[in-house]
Write a protein that holds these residues in place. Structure first.
Motif, mmCIF file in Angstrom:
data_model
loop_
_atom_site.group_PDB
_atom_site.id
_atom_site.type_symbol
_atom_site.label_atom_id
_atom_site.label_comp_id
_atom_site.label_asym_id
_atom_site.label_seq_id
_atom_site.Cartn_x
_atom_site.Cartn_y
_atom_site.Cartn_z
ATOM 1 N N GLN A 39 -0.813 -2.459 -6.046
ATOM 2 C CA GLN A 39 0.021 -2.984 -5.165
ATOM 3 C C GLN A 39 -0.854 -3.653 -3.947
ATOM 4 O O GLN A 39 -0.619 -4.825 -3.674
ATOM 5 C CB GLN A 39 0.849 -2.204 -4.613
ATOM 6 C CG GLN A 39 2.381 -2.031 -5.553
ATOM 7 C CD GLN A 39 1.882 -0.834 -6.412
ATOM 8 O OE1 GLN A 39 0.808 -0.171 -6.610
ATOM 9 N NE2 GLN A 39 3.245 -0.065 -6.919
ATOM 10 N N LYS A 91 -1.293 6.239 -4.489
ATOM 11 C CA LYS A 91 -0.301 5.806 -5.137
ATOM 12 C C LYS A 91 0.145 4.353 -5.426
ATOM 13 O O LYS A 91 0.771 3.946 -6.234
ATOM 14 C CB LYS A 91 1.029 6.495 -4.422
ATOM 15 C CG LYS A 91 1.183 8.076 -4.448
ATOM 16 C CD LYS A 91 2.653 8.470 -3.956
ATOM 17 C CE LYS A 91 2.504 10.016 -3.995
ATOM 18 N NZ LYS A 91 3.867 10.756 -3.730
ATOM 19 N N THR A 92 -0.438 3.718 -4.569
ATOM 20 C CA THR A 92 -0.458 2.081 -4.727
ATOM 21 C C THR A 92 -1.586 1.258 -4.652
ATOM 22 O O THR A 92 -1.565 0.329 -4.183
ATOM 23 C CB THR A 92 0.556 1.715 -3.420
ATOM 24 O OG1 THR A 92 -0.133 1.902 -2.280
ATOM 25 C CG2 THR A 92 1.989 2.433 -3.471
ATOM 26 N N LEU A 144 6.242 -4.729 -2.285
ATOM 27 C CA LEU A 144 5.425 -4.088 -3.140
ATOM 28 C C LEU A 144 5.183 -2.732 -2.682
ATOM 29 O O LEU A 144 4.820 -1.703 -3.362
ATOM 30 C CB LEU A 144 3.898 -4.634 -2.964
ATOM 31 C CG LEU A 144 3.628 -6.152 -3.518
ATOM 32 C CD1 LEU A 144 2.295 -6.709 -3.062
ATOM 33 C CD2 LEU A 144 3.562 -5.777 -5.285
ATOM 34 N N PHE A 145 5.817 -2.341 -1.615
ATOM 35 C CA PHE A 145 5.550 -0.732 -0.691
ATOM 36 C C PHE A 145 7.018 -0.338 -0.461
ATOM 37 O O PHE A 145 7.919 -0.906 0.195
ATOM 38 C CB PHE A 145 4.502 -0.867 0.370
ATOM 39 C CG PHE A 145 3.282 -1.558 -0.060
ATOM 40 C CD1 PHE A 145 2.268 -0.838 -0.671
ATOM 41 C CD2 PHE A 145 3.116 -2.738 0.313
ATOM 42 C CE1 PHE A 145 0.862 -1.198 -0.986
ATOM 43 C CE2 PHE A 145 1.689 -3.524 0.141
ATOM 44 C CZ PHE A 145 0.968 -2.756 -0.581
ATOM 45 N N MET A 155 5.110 -4.840 -10.107
ATOM 46 C CA MET A 155 4.766 -3.748 -9.246
ATOM 47 C C MET A 155 5.586 -3.641 -8.269
ATOM 48 O O MET A 155 5.513 -2.729 -7.640
ATOM 49 C CB MET A 155 3.225 -3.898 -8.903
ATOM 50 C CG MET A 155 2.332 -4.219 -10.218
ATOM 51 S SD MET A 155 2.368 -2.534 -11.294
ATOM 52 C CE MET A 155 1.977 -1.360 -10.408
ATOM 53 N N SER A 156 6.664 -4.364 -8.044
ATOM 54 C CA SER A 156 7.307 -4.312 -6.816
ATOM 55 C C SER A 156 8.561 -3.204 -6.919
ATOM 56 O O SER A 156 9.127 -2.993 -7.768
ATOM 57 C CB SER A 156 8.031 -5.817 -6.430
ATOM 58 O OG SER A 156 9.021 -5.667 -5.548
ATOM 59 N N ILE A 157 8.578 -2.758 -5.859
ATOM 60 C CA ILE A 157 9.986 -1.395 -5.747
ATOM 61 C C ILE A 157 10.955 -2.213 -5.618
ATOM 62 O O ILE A 157 12.287 -1.480 -5.278
ATOM 63 C CB ILE A 157 9.306 -0.583 -4.583
ATOM 64 C CG1 ILE A 157 9.258 -1.181 -3.009
ATOM 65 C CG2 ILE A 157 8.227 0.156 -4.976
ATOM 66 C CD1 ILE A 157 10.507 -1.071 -2.390
ATOM 67 N N ARG A 176 5.523 1.373 4.110
ATOM 68 C CA ARG A 176 5.402 -0.218 3.976
ATOM 69 C C ARG A 176 4.540 -0.771 4.977
ATOM 70 O O ARG A 176 3.730 -1.638 4.871
ATOM 71 C CB ARG A 176 6.782 -0.745 4.244
ATOM 72 C CG ARG A 176 6.934 -2.250 4.402
ATOM 73 C CD ARG A 176 8.360 -2.895 4.229
ATOM 74 N NE ARG A 176 8.988 -2.407 2.973
ATOM 75 C CZ ARG A 176 10.047 -2.111 2.536
ATOM 76 N NH1 ARG A 176 10.861 -1.822 3.683
ATOM 77 N NH2 ARG A 176 10.403 -1.960 1.498
ATOM 78 N N VAL A 213 -0.804 5.580 0.234
ATOM 79 C CA VAL A 213 -0.806 4.298 -0.226
ATOM 80 C C VAL A 213 -2.110 4.359 -0.736
ATOM 81 O O VAL A 213 -1.998 3.515 -1.849
ATOM 82 C CB VAL A 213 -0.877 3.347 1.299
ATOM 83 C CG1 VAL A 213 -1.705 2.058 1.117
ATOM 84 C CG2 VAL A 213 0.396 3.199 1.967
ATOM 85 N N SER A 246 -3.130 -4.472 2.715
ATOM 86 C CA SER A 246 -3.474 -5.590 2.137
ATOM 87 C C SER A 246 -3.701 -6.806 2.699
ATOM 88 O O SER A 246 -4.646 -7.623 2.303
ATOM 89 C CB SER A 246 -2.312 -5.706 1.076
ATOM 90 O OG SER A 246 -1.161 -5.730 1.755
ATOM 91 N N GLY A 306 0.774 -0.264 3.918
ATOM 92 C CA GLY A 306 0.561 -0.798 2.927
ATOM 93 C C GLY A 306 0.208 -2.524 3.245
ATOM 94 O O GLY A 306 -0.704 -3.102 2.851
#
Length: 439
Positions: free
Chosen positions: A248, A244-245, A367-368, A430-432, A373, A241, A380, A376
């Motif tokens: 996010q 890579k994110t 976002l993750f 940025m959402s998956i 998930r 996390v 956040s 992340g």
């Protein structure tokens, strides 16, 4: 196979009744979470500054009490790291059982803790220690609840079911503030200070038993089960996390900030400001919180439906803009000292910020990727909680520096609102799972 398609297939076979059952189980747990946590915030404004932090200066005592409130928020991201890692590695359901038991047990212990007059400096030290333990457990609760609710729901209905755990916030507020309101109303000030304030904390015990019974029926996330079957479970979710994110994570913090920090500004801080600066009764301020929380429930439900129809990002954007627009008028209403207008000001402010709060679960989980998930969302949302925990403390300091004028607090609400609106605007890029954020 893309993660979006995989999640769509995993949730397709879930019975609609199971989806609703999971959403209710997630809601019950978060309601207890926020009940326990809001007890502490209300007590920080009304009780802890005189029971555990003894000072000749009431402003200093209040800031010390709010500092203890902030300590719990600092512990939250650590709890988020712990339970996020466990949730992404071993499953969502187990973590949600551990967090809810931890929250309820600690809250009961706070209700039994002797005060400063009984055991001296040990009292605030133990209070801070319990607050840290509570923060650790809370750090993994909401993120796990919203994750498991979303991962049971069909892709197109995620905004609706992601709003369900958010209902725990106003329900917890109603129960906690309602408990304090009844105790204050039915007892003398001396009785309240001596033992009355402990009753709402001890009521967490039966609430905990009910929550555990309901949550025992939770089924594991079908999305997580699919990750297990495919051998795609992440062995080091925290590291992945952070590497890579990172963008996010920042956007998730921004989106979550108003629903947490803004809420504490217009409830916890306003209770303190109203009673200590404006000379308003604690009954009136608690009543205002109750009315605001009651209205927040339909607002959150409506916000979830709007997110389903128009996209969660749009709800966050416009909700943030409206919240910024009503910030100064809401504080002006409180400043009038008129009981009706005070309640209206608190209610309007809470209603406005509740729309982005309703959308935050959908946005953060989108976002993750599924394998990261829980971690992340936990990082956040809890980092937003860290900032939020200091909001009443900062507001108390800047208002005092401005000669007890309300305008710095109103300006803080404007800034927080615009940060969330900006996060909502940028999050879909940025959402998956962009389809879960906008149509």
């Amino acid at each position: 196979m893309s993660e979006h398609v995989s999640e769509a297939e995993a949730t397709k076979a879930v019975d609609p009744q199971t989806v609703k059952k999971v959403a209710v189980a997630a809601l019950v747990g978060t309601a207890l979470e926020w009940y326990d946590f809001f007890l502490f915030t209300t007590a920080s404004a009304l009780v802890f500054n005189v029971q555990y932090f003894v000072s000749g200066d009431p402003v200093v005592s209040t800031m010390e009490a709010f500092g203890t409130l902030a300590v719990g928020f600092v512990a939250r991201p650590i709890g988020g790291l712990i339970f996020g890692h466990l949730g992404d590695k071993y499953g969502r359901r187990l973590c949600l059982m551990v967090t809810i038991i931890g929250i309820g047990a600690v809250t009961a212990l706070i209700g039994l803790l002797p005060n400063y007059m009984s055991i001296g400096m040990a009292a605030p030290i133990f209070l801070i220690a319990l607050r840290i333990l509570q923060g650790l457990a809370v750090g993994g609760e909401w993120s796990g609840a919203v994750t498991i609710a979303v991962e049971h729901a069909p892709i197109k209905q995620r905004a609706r079911f992601a709003a369900m755990p958010q209902l725990g916030s106003p329900i917890g507020t109603l129960l906690s503030s309602g408990g304090f309101f009844l105790v204050v109303f039915l007892s003398s000030q001396a009785s309240f200070d001596a033992w009355g304030w402990r009753i709402p904390f001890l009521l967490s015990i039966p609430f905990l038993l009910i929550s555990v019974l309901i949550r025992r029926s939770l089924s594991e996330s079908p999305v997580f089960n699919e990750l297990l079957e495919a051998g795609e479970k992440e062995s080091a979710p925290i590291k992945q996390v952070l590497i890579k994110t990172p963008i996010q994570l920042v956007l998730g913090i921004a989106v979550a900030l108003l629903g947490i920090g803004g809420f504490y500004l217009v409830t916890t801080f306003v209770i303190s400001y109203g009673t200590q600066t404006l000379g308003l009764s604690s009954q009136l301020m608690l009543f205002g919180t109750l009315i605001a929380a009651a209205l927040e429930i339909p607002v959150l439900l409506y916000g979830g439906r709007l997110g389903e129809r128009f996209g969660a990002s749009r709800v966050a954007i416009w909700g943030g803009v409206v919240s910024a627009a009503v910030a100064y008028p809401a504080f002006l209403l409180v400043e009038t000292k008129n009981p009706v207008l005070v309640v209206v000001g608190m209610t309007v402010a809470v209603a406005a910020l509740s729309f982005p709060y309703a959308a935050s679960g959908t946005i953060l989980t989108g976002l993750f990727p599924a394998r990261l998930r829980y971690t992340g969302v936990a990082i956040s949302s809890n980092m937003a909680g860290v900032v939020s925990g200091f909001v009443p403390l900062i507001a108390t300091a800047v208002v005092a520096a401005a000669g007890q004028s309300y305008w710095p607090a109103a300006l803080m609400l404007v800034i927080i609102s615009l940060i969330t609106a900006t996060g909502g605007m940028l999050a879909p890029r940025m959402s998956i799972n962009e389809k879960g954020l906008k149509h």
